[in-house]
Scaffold this motif. Sequence first.
Motif, PDB file in Angstrom:
ATOM      1  N   VAL A 116       0.997  -1.383   0.154  1.00  0.00           N
ATOM      2  CA  VAL A 116      -0.022   0.198  -0.236  1.00  0.00           C
ATOM      3  C   VAL A 116       1.095   1.165  -0.133  1.00  0.00           C
ATOM      4  CG1 VAL A 116      -2.092   1.480   0.772  1.00  0.00           C
ATOM      5  CG2 VAL A 116      -1.833  -1.349   1.523  1.00  0.00           C
ATOM      6  N   LEU A 117       0.440   2.132  -0.833  1.00  0.00           N
ATOM      7  CA  LEU A 117       1.266   3.726  -1.223  1.00  0.00           C
ATOM      8  C   LEU A 117       0.518   4.951  -0.299  1.00  0.00           C
ATOM      9  CD1 LEU A 117       3.609   5.055  -1.595  1.00  0.00           C
ATOM     10  CD2 LEU A 117       3.203   4.928  -3.632  1.00  0.00           C
ATOM     11  N   TYR A 118       1.143   5.261   0.555  1.00  0.00           N
ATOM     12  CA  TYR A 118       0.662   6.458   1.428  1.00  0.00           C
ATOM     13  C   TYR A 118       0.983   7.323   1.075  1.00  0.00           C
ATOM     14  CZ  TYR A 118      -2.540   7.864   5.180  1.00  0.00           C
ATOM     15  OH  TYR A 118      -3.430   9.095   5.426  1.00  0.00           O
ATOM     16  N   VAL A 119      -0.195   8.203  -0.436  1.00  0.00           N
ATOM     17  CA  VAL A 119       0.680   9.114   0.007  1.00  0.00           C
ATOM     18  C   VAL A 119       0.168  10.998   0.663  1.00  0.00           C
ATOM     19  CG1 VAL A 119       0.949  11.418  -1.710  1.00  0.00           C
ATOM     20  CG2 VAL A 119       1.076   8.889  -2.934  1.00  0.00           C
ATOM     21  N   ASN A 150       3.117  17.263  -5.198  1.00  0.00           N
ATOM     22  CA  ASN A 150       2.844  16.877  -6.879  1.00  0.00           C
ATOM     23  C   ASN A 150       2.705  15.631  -7.624  1.00  0.00           C
ATOM     24  OD1 ASN A 150       3.836  17.312  -9.609  1.00  0.00           O
ATOM     25  ND2 ASN A 150       6.151  18.730  -9.272  1.00  0.00           N
ATOM     26  N   LEU A 151       1.727  15.734  -8.205  1.00  0.00           N
ATOM     27  CA  LEU A 151       1.177  14.686  -8.120  1.00  0.00           C
ATOM     28  C   LEU A 151       1.969  14.232 -10.132  1.00  0.00           C
ATOM     29  CD1 LEU A 151      -1.523  13.288  -7.309  1.00  0.00           C
ATOM     30  CD2 LEU A 151      -2.508  13.874  -9.264  1.00  0.00           C
ATOM     31  N   ASP A 152       3.404  14.768 -10.405  1.00  0.00           N
ATOM     32  CA  ASP A 152       3.675  14.724 -11.323  1.00  0.00           C
ATOM     33  C   ASP A 152       4.613  13.429 -10.725  1.00  0.00           C
ATOM     34  OD1 ASP A 152       1.430  15.890 -13.231  1.00  0.00           O
ATOM     35  OD2 ASP A 152       3.008  17.170 -13.736  1.00  0.00           O
ATOM     36  N   LEU A 153       4.900  14.260  -9.799  1.00  0.00           N
ATOM     37  CA  LEU A 153       6.141  13.539  -8.801  1.00  0.00           C
ATOM     38  C   LEU A 153       5.872  11.868  -8.256  1.00  0.00           C
ATOM     39  CD1 LEU A 153       8.200  16.325  -7.371  1.00  0.00           C
ATOM     40  CD2 LEU A 153       8.518  15.004  -9.327  1.00  0.00           C
ATOM     41  N   ILE A 154       4.086  11.757  -8.170  1.00  0.00           N
ATOM     42  CA  ILE A 154       4.131  11.099  -7.971  1.00  0.00           C
ATOM     43  C   ILE A 154       3.997   9.505  -8.509  1.00  0.00           C
ATOM     44  CG2 ILE A 154       1.583  10.427  -6.785  1.00  0.00           C
ATOM     45  CD1 ILE A 154       1.654  12.638  -5.057  1.00  0.00           C
ATOM     46  N   LEU A 155       3.625  10.062  -9.848  1.00  0.00           N
ATOM     47  CA  LEU A 155       3.112   9.758 -10.983  1.00  0.00           C
ATOM     48  C   LEU A 155       4.639   8.972 -11.156  1.00  0.00           C
ATOM     49  CD1 LEU A 155       0.211  10.755 -13.060  1.00  0.00           C
ATOM     50  CD2 LEU A 155      -0.247   9.184 -10.555  1.00  0.00           C
ATOM     51  N   ARG A 160       7.866   3.595 -11.529  1.00  0.00           N
ATOM     52  CA  ARG A 160       9.138   3.207 -11.418  1.00  0.00           C
ATOM     53  C   ARG A 160       8.482   1.194 -10.317  1.00  0.00           C
ATOM     54  NH1 ARG A 160      12.286   6.753  -7.532  1.00  0.00           N
ATOM     55  NH2 ARG A 160      10.894   8.799  -8.551  1.00  0.00           N
ATOM     56  N   GLY A 161       7.789   1.449  -9.827  1.00  0.00           N
ATOM     57  CA  GLY A 161       7.382   0.229  -8.820  1.00  0.00           C
ATOM     58  C   GLY A 161       6.303   1.009  -8.191  1.00  0.00           C
ATOM     59  N   SER A 162       4.777  -0.235  -8.903  1.00  0.00           N
ATOM     60  CA  SER A 162       3.370   0.390  -9.022  1.00  0.00           C
ATOM     61  C   SER A 162       3.223  -1.022  -7.114  1.00  0.00           C
ATOM     62  CB  SER A 162       3.095  -0.614  -9.946  1.00  0.00           C
ATOM     63  OG  SER A 162       1.485  -0.398  -9.584  1.00  0.00           O
ATOM     64  N   PRO A 163       2.133   0.083  -6.711  1.00  0.00           N
ATOM     65  CA  PRO A 163       1.667  -0.828  -5.424  1.00  0.00           C
ATOM     66  C   PRO A 163       0.419  -1.012  -6.220  1.00  0.00           C
ATOM     67  CG  PRO A 163       1.553   1.863  -5.703  1.00  0.00           C
ATOM     68  CD  PRO A 163       2.111   2.089  -6.588  1.00  0.00           C
ATOM     69  N   ASP A 164       0.002  -1.942  -4.998  1.00  0.00           N
ATOM     70  CA  ASP A 164      -1.639  -2.777  -5.343  1.00  0.00           C
ATOM     71  C   ASP A 164      -2.501  -1.574  -4.709  1.00  0.00           C
ATOM     72  OD1 ASP A 164      -0.306  -5.337  -5.856  1.00  0.00           O
ATOM     73  OD2 ASP A 164       0.399  -5.414  -3.281  1.00  0.00           O
ATOM     74  N   MET A 174      -3.211  18.226  -3.086  1.00  0.00           N
ATOM     75  CA  MET A 174      -2.660  18.047  -4.456  1.00  0.00           C
ATOM     76  C   MET A 174      -2.192  18.680  -5.634  1.00  0.00           C
ATOM     77  SD  MET A 174      -1.542  14.950  -4.033  1.00  0.00           S
ATOM     78  CE  MET A 174      -0.767  14.529  -2.422  1.00  0.00           C
ATOM     79  N   PHE A 175      -1.203  19.314  -5.987  1.00  0.00           N
ATOM     80  CA  PHE A 175      -1.101  19.640  -7.969  1.00  0.00           C
ATOM     81  C   PHE A 175      -0.369  18.955  -8.837  1.00  0.00           C
ATOM     82  CE2 PHE A 175       2.066  21.814  -8.226  1.00  0.00           C
ATOM     83  CZ  PHE A 175       3.267  21.334  -6.684  1.00  0.00           C
ATOM     84  N   ARG A 176      -0.766  19.942 -10.415  1.00  0.00           N
ATOM     85  CA  ARG A 176      -0.712  19.196 -11.230  1.00  0.00           C
ATOM     86  C   ARG A 176       0.713  20.236 -11.830  1.00  0.00           C
ATOM     87  NH1 ARG A 176      -2.658  16.819 -15.497  1.00  0.00           N
ATOM     88  NH2 ARG A 176       0.075  16.170 -16.080  1.00  0.00           N
ATOM     89  N   PRO A 177       2.044  20.438 -11.861  1.00  0.00           N
ATOM     90  CA  PRO A 177       2.766  21.985 -11.811  1.00  0.00           C
ATOM     91  C   PRO A 177       1.941  22.401 -13.234  1.00  0.00           C
ATOM     92  CG  PRO A 177       4.082  20.230 -11.988  1.00  0.00           C
ATOM     93  CD  PRO A 177       2.408  19.683 -11.578  1.00  0.00           C
ATOM     94  N   GLY A 178       1.360  21.972 -14.066  1.00  0.00           N
ATOM     95  CA  GLY A 178       1.049  22.558 -15.361  1.00  0.00           C
ATOM     96  C   GLY A 178       0.097  23.403 -15.537  1.00  0.00           C
ATOM     97  N   LEU A 179      -0.144  23.213 -14.213  1.00  0.00           N
ATOM     98  CA  LEU A 179      -1.871  24.002 -14.304  1.00  0.00           C
ATOM     99  C   LEU A 179      -1.548  25.585 -12.825  1.00  0.00           C
ATOM    100  CD1 LEU A 179      -4.966  21.962 -13.594  1.00  0.00           C
ATOM    101  CD2 LEU A 179      -4.424  23.006 -15.134  1.00  0.00           C
ATOM    102  N   GLU A 180      -1.998  26.283 -13.313  1.00  0.00           N
ATOM    103  CA  GLU A 180      -1.249  27.676 -12.702  1.00  0.00           C
ATOM    104  C   GLU A 180      -2.737  28.488 -11.349  1.00  0.00           C
ATOM    105  OE1 GLU A 180      -1.259  31.657 -15.119  1.00  0.00           O
ATOM    106  OE2 GLU A 180      -0.043  30.259 -16.311  1.00  0.00           O
TER     107      GLU A 180
END
Length: 455
Positions: A116-119, A150-155, A160-164, A174-180
């Motif tokens: 489980v990946l807990y962000v 940063n959601l892009d970094l989280i992705l 690299r290693g997919s959790p279940d 959460m945010f996406r850096p592409g959006l202002e």
Amino acid sequence: MAKIQTKYVCQSCGYSSPRWVGKCPNCSEWNTFVEEAPAPIRAVRKTGVPSTLEPVSLDTVEQEDVPRIRTTIQELDRVLGGGIVPGSLLLLGGDPGIGKSTLMMQAALALKDTVVLYVTGEESVRQIKLRAERLERTSTKHVLLLAETNLDLILDVIERGSPDVLVIDSIQTMFRPGLESAPGSVSQVRESTALLLRLAKTKGIPIFIIGHVTKEGMIAGPKVIEHMVDCVLQFEGEVHYSYRILRALKNRFGSTNEIGIFEMHDTGLREVQNASEVFLSERHAGFSGSTVVASMEGTRPILLEVQALVSTSNYGMPQRNSTGVDFRRLALLLAVLEKRVGLNLGQQDVFVNVAGGIRIEEPAVDLGIASSIVSSLRDVSVDASSVAVGEIGLGGEIRTVGHIDKRVQEAAKLGFKRFVLPKSNVRNLKQNGDIELIPVERIEQAIEALLGESK
Ligand code: TYD
Ligand code: MG
């Protein structure tokens, strides 16, 4: 240089307007507009490649039984419809401090053989560790923590290693850096959710998204993401009680009637399976203004105590107040009591409360509310060994309720001796050993059965 066109977006419903407005014309909220830069629109061209896409007949679609992931927290599994469906996107909403992070951490710890990946975007890794330690679980190795917003970094991490299973605490951070626009704004919340939705569906990872409820009682931006997720769970409770109720407001893989009951302890949330015993444990028999009702919460019967207090009003406008039952339903029942039973409640304050901080929505508890009111007004206690159910019609008639067998069984199981129920229900009831059934047709009759002859 072309002028950048910004727009103003309502943070409550997502309505957009070219200029700032004080009141949203769509949802009527005040001061909810925030300036946002529009997402860049790329030209979409139709590709020249002929598509090989073919629709399939419903007949030929093969049904595969996807095994659900059981959390072993039974109250949670039941609300989910029997466990977590792989690839589903789930939204868990609730007031701040109600225990969302605690519930998710407990679920993560309980999922022993899954990674489980807990962000977390709200707390540090160390704070999360502190909480997990309070929860006293043995195995913690399978839970991975990531403090990032940063959601892009989280992705990238997930690539690299997919959790279940993935938990996002919370979507508003959460945010996406592409959006202002700022994190928590409608466009960020919407974009982030869309990205997570794609991730869930392509990788088959179930994702829990935690969302806060704003003071208006809605998860910020709920309307914009509720339709995207497969399941909307709400965690609720009264601040002064330790009980917490988990409800499914929407569930593509199960019923929305089920609830899960928990109790918050200093070592985390504990499941409440014998709900009736817990909710009746503080009842003092022999006081006026209290009736035990058998309410259905999903497929489960729960015995609850409905209390009423009727006292002479000192002001011109008598007060009516209800906690746990619908206020309009109370007004209706008071009118029926005045008209059909001949009570004079015009100069009385009336307070109704469901003990334990539970909210009941079904009309089957009408009779319990009415009998508690009459009991308090006359200062005569309701027979302590009786349970009452029945919907009250405007004419004062007692109407049929559903699931009568389960309600009667629950009352018998807890040692109650008499069960007052609608006469029309008796026909389709299998005889239940130890409890005396008292069928009633009219409210006057029901009140007599519960309160005795005394006036
Ligand atoms: P939390 O899960 O942080 O709430 P949310 O994520 O919904 O904001 O829980 C908050 C409350 O729960 C906090 O006031 C402390 C209480 N709590 C306990 O009583 N016992 C516990 O074991 C834990 C972990 C929290
Ligand atoms: Mg939290």
